[in-house]
Design a protein around this motif. Structure first.
Motif, mmCIF file in Angstrom:
data_model
loop_
_atom_site.group_PDB
_atom_site.id
_atom_site.type_symbol
_atom_site.label_atom_id
_atom_site.label_comp_id
_atom_site.label_asym_id
_atom_site.label_seq_id
_atom_site.Cartn_x
_atom_site.Cartn_y
_atom_site.Cartn_z
ATOM 1 N N VAL A 465 0.848 -1.200 0.000
ATOM 2 C CA VAL A 465 0.000 0.000 0.000
ATOM 3 C C VAL A 465 0.882 1.249 0.000
ATOM 4 C CG1 VAL A 465 -1.741 1.287 1.281
ATOM 5 C CG2 VAL A 465 -1.879 -1.208 1.159
ATOM 6 N N CYS A 469 0.932 4.346 -2.805
ATOM 7 C CA CYS A 469 0.760 5.750 -2.418
ATOM 8 C C CYS A 469 1.932 6.610 -2.883
ATOM 9 C CB CYS A 469 0.593 5.860 -0.903
ATOM 10 S SG CYS A 469 -0.927 5.106 -0.262
ATOM 11 N N ILE A 485 -8.251 -2.298 4.391
ATOM 12 C CA ILE A 485 -7.705 -2.845 3.141
ATOM 13 C C ILE A 485 -7.402 -4.327 3.311
ATOM 14 C CG2 ILE A 485 -5.652 -2.847 1.655
ATOM 15 C CD1 ILE A 485 -7.591 -0.697 0.889
ATOM 16 N N ILE A 510 -7.800 1.691 -3.137
ATOM 17 C CA ILE A 510 -6.928 2.702 -2.535
ATOM 18 C C ILE A 510 -7.083 4.031 -3.275
ATOM 19 C CG2 ILE A 510 -4.525 3.335 -2.072
ATOM 20 C CD1 ILE A 510 -3.935 0.328 -1.785
#
Length: 804
Positions: A465, A469, A485, A510
């Protein structure tokens, strides 16, 4: 008695403390493939082994990150390898239709191309100057004057002899003529005719002798003219060689370690010396055209160009090429054509390399679906790998469709590792239908759709994740967002003990959560944002689900959620629409009567049932025989149907539901309509796991919620599916509040007890069942039907049918 499932078994939550971070900004981005140990091990082996045929097929489903992961993994391996050689095509001066391929060290292709270009430009300047010099003019004039002097001497000698014989030599446009002379005066033709015959014969005889010598003289003239041309040509070559020799030698010295280049430069020098005229002629000497064609004067110099088709000057390590459009031309290159005066022409400068050329000495990644979709590409790739060379040709030539003359460039040796990416089904098809496939693609790297849910993998998931990002400049997730998540990943995996490796879907959530966080001007993405993203994604696609729910609420589709009925059960199925799958309750009914047909599947009779569903129904007969027909044959006619089903039925997940309906119809015991059932069954009465358990539970939950909870509604599932539960938080909350109930059963006996509230009954030592139980009632009814059936001859019992 079967008890309800505990709340903690309905959904496995993720404790944010396991991740040990406040936001993903504190984490280190992921630098490896996660959850694919088997695939990584296979990739390492496949990339490491260099023997022929050990190319790789990466098998996996879309969305698992296989393309990105493989590309990143291969690029990491390739970065430590040497940069491969470069390739260029040059003119074959002995056969222009078969250009020569030259191999150069990395970074030398463009340099060699520029060197040759500069050489030709310098020669185009140096040669005209050399042939305009006074020295050349003097040497040429001296050579011509010497040969002209020899020619004059021969003519003078012949003239003297002719005069002695009474003739003079006269030059005409058609050659030299012998003219007779009498008394110092040349005779005309009409005057010659008036002479006495004896004189004419004498003149003719002398002329015959002189003409023989004249022919010999003419041969000498032609030899002299040829000698003049040869001397001039030799002079020109000497002058040209003097002018360009050092230039070419300097280049030969620079590339002396590359014999292919030195041989080419020598051949080019010889061709220049053979075609000096094109370097020294002036523009006005060129053929005049009715319209300006500025490029024409450059066409003749194309043959001295260098066509670099593989340039690795900017490549670090071995090349990694991904070809998403693997047409024959994109893979193997092509010879382009241009129109000149209405005709299509080509030469070696129009040869274009393909992906195989760029990846030569490295790695080529191709989606197998696209490869098989393009004609000639797959067969051409196999041929290149088998023969270890790249041949540039029109694919139609192999089929004999093109008969025009074209280029046949020299094949280039091939050393490449090909990685095909496709789904497991295509791998099996190629394995079965193509005998050469196993010889060329010996390594299979299979990507899994799930990975174990361990604390370590949860941390690595959080790092994934973080990577998304940072790579896409999204807001970072806090601990609650990461927990959601992880739970969403478990829902995708349909398993409490697994995480999904369908990273594309996780990444989309996301991105959507980032959108909602941006709207709310939040610094980080929280669990509420992730939850909203999931709900909104479902909402966008659930129109059909809501339409079906509306039809159930308006009683267009008949589903009971209250009361009790005999021979009727609420079944559960899953409807998949590509972007969404949801549970769809269906009414399953059974009717029984006297007969010998056994269990009849109306869906099958109407050709609306699939083979798996048919198998499930046939298993019911096996169960009934095993359970109740030990003493005498099974004597009944039972018919099963999914009511209001018009689209067909497939799968065996409703086989237990159908069996419950038959047992209810036989025993006369009503079934609670507040419960819905799913699960397959075997001949021993064991309830087996099914797919889509979460969607099925939530589908019936939505129906009960719309009609209002009464406190008794719920769902009964196989015990082996409990580990697959990842229900929505809304469902868990209502179960916790006692509004909805979920039961798990291992056997049909347990299930019938839940549905009827009556004990199933165990078989006693004497073969009978306990009094007042479901099995006792069913067994008693079947024995009664068997006795009554004896009253009817075979085939006459069709009318004795009762429906419950």
């Amino acid at each position: 008695m079967v008890k309800e499932l505990p709340i903690e078994s309905l959904r496995k939550t993720c404790d944010p403390s396991v991740i040990r971070c406040k936001t993903t900004q504190e984490l280190v981005p992921l630098g490896e493939i996660i959850g694919q140990e088997r695939a990584v091990r296979a990739l390492k082996f496949g990339l490491g082994i260099r023997e022929q045929g050990f190319n790789i097929y990466v098998a996996g489903y879309p969305g698992t990150g296989r393309k990105t992961a493989v590309k990143n993994f291969v690029e990491e391996c390739a970065s430590a390898e040497p940069v491969p050689h470069e390739w260029c095509y040059v003119n074959n001066f002995s056969n222009q239709y078969q250009p020569d391929a030259i191999q150069l060290p990395a970074g030398k292709g463009q340099e060699f191309q520029k060197d040759v270009k500069n050489l030709i430009e310098t020669i185009r300047t140096a040669l005209p100057k050399a042939f305009e010099s006074d020295d050349y003019a003097a040497r040429r004039e001296a050579t011509i004057r010497m040969l002209e002097k020899q020619r004059k001497e021969v003519i003078d000698k012949l003239s003297v002899k002719a005069q002695q014989e009474g003739f003079i030599i006269q030059s005409t446009p058609i050659g030299l003529l012998l003219i007779p002379v009498i008394n110092g005066k040349p005779l005309k033709e009409e005057e010659l005719l008036t002479l006495p015959q004896k004189m004419k014969d004498t003149i003719q005889e002398k002329r015959g002798h002189l003409e023989s010598e004249l022919r010999n003289t003419m041969r000498q003239f032609r030899d002299m003219e040829r000698k003049i041309r040869e001397e001039i040509k030799k002079l020109n070559r000497d002058v040209a060689l003097y002018a360009i020799g050092n230039l070419v030698e300097d280049l030969i010295e620079k590339y002396k370690t590359l014999p292919e280049i030195t041989a080419y430069l020598k051949a080019m020098q010889n061709d220049i010396l053979d075609n000096i005229a094109q370097f020294v002629k002036k523009d006005e000497d060129q053929q005049q055209m009715p319209f300006p064609v500025p490029w024409m004067k450059e066409v003749s110099f194309r043959k001295y160009e260098v066509n670099v088709i593989v340039d690795n000057s900017d490549v670090k390590g071995a090349p990694v090429v991904t070809e998403f459009n693997p047409t024959h031309q994109n893979l193997f290159g092509m010879s382009e054509k241009e129109a000149q005066f209405g005709a299509l022409v080509t030469d070696f400068t129009m040869i274009r390399g393909g992906s195989l050329h760029k990846a030569n000495g490295g790695y080529l990644i191709i989606p197998v679906e696209d490869l098989l979709r393009n004609p000639f590409s797959y067969e051409g790739l196999k041929r290149a790998l088998r023969d270890k060379k790249i041949i540039i040709e029109e694919p139609q030539e192999r089929l004999g469709f093109i008969s025009t003359k074209g280029l046949k460039p020299q094949p280039i040796p091939l050393k490449v590792k090909v990685i095909l990416i496709g789904n497991p089904y295509l791998y099996q098809q190629l394995l079965t239908l193509d005998m050469e496939f196993t010889e060329l693609f010996k390594v299979k790297a299979e990507f899994d759709t799930t990975m174990a849910r361990t604390d370590e993998n949860v941390k690595r998931y959080a790092a994934f994740v973080c990577t998304i990002c940072q790579k896409e400049n999204l807001k970072h997730l806090d601990a609650s967002g990461l927990a959601k998540i992880v739970e969403y990943s478990q829902r995708l995996a349909q398993d409490q003990q697994k995480l999904s490796t369908r990273f594309a879907e996780v990444a989309d959530i996301i991105r959507e959560a980032n959108f909602y966080a941006t709207q709310e001007q939040s610094e980080v993405v929280t669990g509420s944002h992730v939850k909203k993203a999931i709900e909104e994604k479902i909402y966008r696609s659930k129109l059909i689900q809501e339409k079906i729910q509306e039809m159930i609420n308006r009683e267009i589709l008949l589903i009971d959620t209250e009361a009790e009925k005999v021979g009727q059960v609420n079944g559960l199925s899953v409807m998949g629409l590509g972007d969404i799958a949801f549970g769809n309750p269906s009414r399953v009914t059974a009717s029984v009567g006297l007969g010998r047909e056994g269990v009849i599947d109306i869906e099958r009779e109407a050709k609306m049932g699939g083979p798996i569903h048919t198998k499930g129904v046939l298993i019911l007969s096996g169960y009934l025989n095993e359970k109740y027909a030990r003493d005498e044959p099974l004597s009944l006619s039972a018919r099963l149907v999914f009511e209001q089903n018009y689209g067909g039925v497939e799968g065996d997940s409703a086989s237990s539901t159908e069996l419950y309906a038959i047992l209810s119809a036989l025993s006369g015991l009503p079934i609670k309509q507040s419960l819905a059932v799913t699960g397959s069954v075997n001949q021993k009465g064991e309830v087996q796991a099914i797919g889509g358990v979460n969607e099925k539970i939530e589908g019936f939950f939505e129906v009960c919620k719309a009609r209002g909870f009464k406190g008794q509604q719920g769902v009964m599932i196989p015990a082996s599916n409990v580990q697959n539960l990842m229900l929505k938080e809304e469902v868990v909350d209502d179960v916790k509040a006692g509004k909805f109930h979920i039961y798990s059963v291992k056997t049909i006996d347990e299930g019938i007890e839940v549905l009827t509230g009556t004990k199933a009954g165990e078989r006693r030592a004497d073969g009978t069942f306990e009094d007042g139980t479901v099995n006792f009632t069913v067994d008693k009814q079947l024995k009664s039907m068997a006795e009554r059936l004896k009253e009817f001859p075979s085939g006459a019992e069709g009318g004795k049918k009762s429906e419950s």
